[in-house]
Design an enzyme around this catalytic site. Structure first.
Site, PDB file in Angstrom:
ATOM      1  N   CYS A  34       0.818  -1.210   0.000  1.00 58.46           N
ATOM      2  CA  CYS A  34       0.000   0.000   0.000  1.00 58.46           C
ATOM      3  C   CYS A  34       0.851   1.259   0.000  1.00 58.46           C
ATOM      4  CB  CYS A  34      -0.845   0.043   1.268  1.00 58.46           C
ATOM      5  SG  CYS A  34      -2.215  -1.093   1.245  1.00 58.46           S
ATOM      6  N   ASP A  55      23.809  34.815 -12.357  1.00 56.07           N
ATOM      7  CA  ASP A  55      22.556  35.461 -12.737  1.00 56.07           C
ATOM      8  C   ASP A  55      22.299  36.744 -11.930  1.00 56.07           C
ATOM      9  OD1 ASP A  55      19.800  34.906 -14.133  1.00 56.07           O
ATOM     10  OD2 ASP A  55      19.388  35.631 -12.102  1.00 56.07           O
TER      11      ASP A  55
HETATM   12 ZN   LIG Z   1      -3.857   0.182   0.050  1.00 60.91          ZN
END
Ligand SMILES: [Zn+2]
Length: 511
Positions: A34, A439
């Site tokens: 997950c 710059d």
């Molecule tokens: Zn999950």
């Protein structure tokens, strides 16, 4: 890559989106992996394993979760900090696509042995290159199944599986469902017009989208790019197919909403990877801010504008031409010139929304009479030399494996000095530590007297000096705005001038 499990654990328990994609969670028992933002009920700590990449979780035997969809995470930060070779290899995989095999070739391009590359990958990403490429293929296929109406046979090819049989087998093995069953789960109801694809590309919040648009807007080449209140769009060309894309911010979902219109679905992976790079979606903001906040003046700006990213580019050649045009003139002036070049030398392009041309190719600009559009002869010659060098294959903006070698070759072109090279490194190569120290805007922001003084101070900002540059330009812009408010009558200085990368060191040689 070492993960601090306490940090991972805190991020997991609080579903902290800032850590999304920085690590993945394998849940023992369910066998799925997950993102830290997964809405599913949180597992007990003892049943959880942490992985630095999705490929590592897959290698350990976990399947991607169908709820939090790991394929939608912002991905592993492209800059790993510890191994340039791994960063380059990941960039090459992203640029050249997902074809199967080719790991020997990948190693060869990086100038190292395949065994060594494998060892580096396992050390830093927890999985060998082949597994990393396979996870990317699977994730992209899943994204196409969920987010488009493309026929499965085309998804098989677009995601690099080569044939439908192999695609079906891989999807079924990983998700324990057929591609058709997965698509049914996605329940997508809106029907897209033909050749049009809509994607959600996640980032790790915060993301200062207004700051991104504020940088791109004054630099948008008329006819090729257009910026409005909330969106950016531009014409694109890949493998002989022309199209365009449009990106806007979906803050609620920490994502860019991207609409791509192109007749060639096989280019989609490269297009998406390029868009991700262009808008710097892989950046690990929390890490960058923590490092830069050590400087008081930067810290104040970071708090005022959290989430500023380094704007990349769609095409490295086009960006370099723009950088050359920007030497010693205002952004406004350079944009006008770029627009004239596009109108005069670019291919006309039939799309609505203010897009009328494709940016001209190196082949066209190699012999273009650029003085015709009002370019000083010296600068015109620099652009032609750049174009010819690209046509000869001496430098290539695709699949850059070694930035140093690339920048050395680029700097050999008369008229390209260190400011241009650093600016190109920052915006075309995505080098997070590039720093155009000469710059004018950067010097002004902190009142530095010389680029040497600024460089010294910037040592503490490594490896994120490109992000520091964005904040310094922002500081300089505000200073100029404040000044111009105080002296309303003074119209000589364009307000954006100070915020621009005005070259100090880039005067064409010999002058
Ligand atoms: Zn999950």
């Amino acid at each position: 890559m070492n993960l601090d499990w306490r940090v991972c654990s805190r991020a997991r328990l609080s579903r902290d989106a800032r850590f999304d994609g920085k690590f993945f969670i394998g849940v023992v028992g369910s066998g799925v992996y997950c993102r830290c933002i997964c809405p599913a009920p949180t597992a007990k700590e003892k049943n959880v394993r942490y992985f630095s990449t999705a490929a590592a979780a897959a290698e350990a035997g976990f399947r991607p979760c169908l709820r939090c969809r790991p394929e939608c995470s912002p991905g592993t930060p492209a800059w790993l900090g510890t191994s340039n070779t791994v960063s380059r290899a990941l960039r090459l995989i992203g640029e050249t696509g997902l074809g199967e095999g080719g790991m020997e070739e990948l190693a060869e391009r990086l100038g190292i042995g395949a065994r060594h590359l494998r060892r580096l990958f396992i050390r830093h990403l927890g999985a060998p290159p082949s597994a990393v490429a396979q996870t990317r293929r699977l994730h992209f296929a899943k994204k196409l199944i969920d987010e488009t109406r493309l026929p499965m046979s085309e998804i098989a090819l677009a995601s690099g599986f080569g044939c439908v049989r192999r695609f079906n087998a891989a999807i079924r093995k990983t998700y324990q469902r057929t591609p058709t069953q997965i698509r049914r789960l996605a329940r997508r109801t809106t029907v897209q017009p033909e050749n049009e694809y809509v994607f959600q590309l996640r980032f790790r919040p915060p993301y200062h989208w207004r700051g991104m648009l504020a940088f791109l807007e004054p630099r948008a080449t008329p006819g090729v790019e257009a910026v409005d209140l909330n969106s950016y769009r531009r014409s694109i060309s890949l493998n002989g197919h022309h199209g365009y894309f449009e990106a806007s911010c979906d803050e609620q979902h920490d994502a860019l909403a991207v609409r791509v219109q192109i007749g060639d679905p096989y280019s989609l992976y490269r297009i998406i990877e390029r868009i991700r790079a262009m808008f710097d979606l892989n950046a690990d903001w929390a890490d960058i801010a923590e490092n830069l906040e050590g400087d008081g003046e930067l810290a104040a700006r970071i708090h005022a504008e959290p989430g500023l990213r380094v704007p990349g580019s769609w095409d490295g050649f086009e960006l370099t031409v723009r950088a050359i045009l920007g030497q010693q003139i205002t952004v406004k002036g350079a944009t006008v010139l770029a627009g004239r070049i596009a109108q005069s030398f670019g291919q006309p392009f039939a799309a609505a929304n203010g897009l009328t041309h494709l940016f001209p190719t190196p082949e066209v600009l190699a012999d273009a009479r650029l003085a015709r559009v009002g370019l000083p002869e010296k600068r015109a010659e620099t652009i032609r030399r750049l174009a010819r060098t690209v046509c000869d294959g001496q430098i290539s903006f695709e699949g850059i494996t070694d930035s140093d070698v690339f920048l050395t070759r680029l700097s050999e072109i008369p008229g390209i000095g260190s400011w241009t090279a650093q600016y190109v490194a920052m915006r075309a190569l995505g080098e997070p530590d590039a720093f155009p120290s000469g710059d004018l805007g950067l010097l002004r922001a902190l009142g530095s007297r010389s680029s040497w003084e600024l460089e010294n101070r910037a040592e503490a900002w490594r490896p994120w000096r490109a992000y520091a540059s964005m904040y310094l330009w922002s500081i300089a812009k505000e200073q100029t705005l404040r000044k111009s408010k105080l002296r309303v009558s003074d119209n000589n200085v364009a307000p954006e001038l100070a915020s621009q990368p005005v070259p100090m060191l880039d005067q064409p040689r010999g002058t």
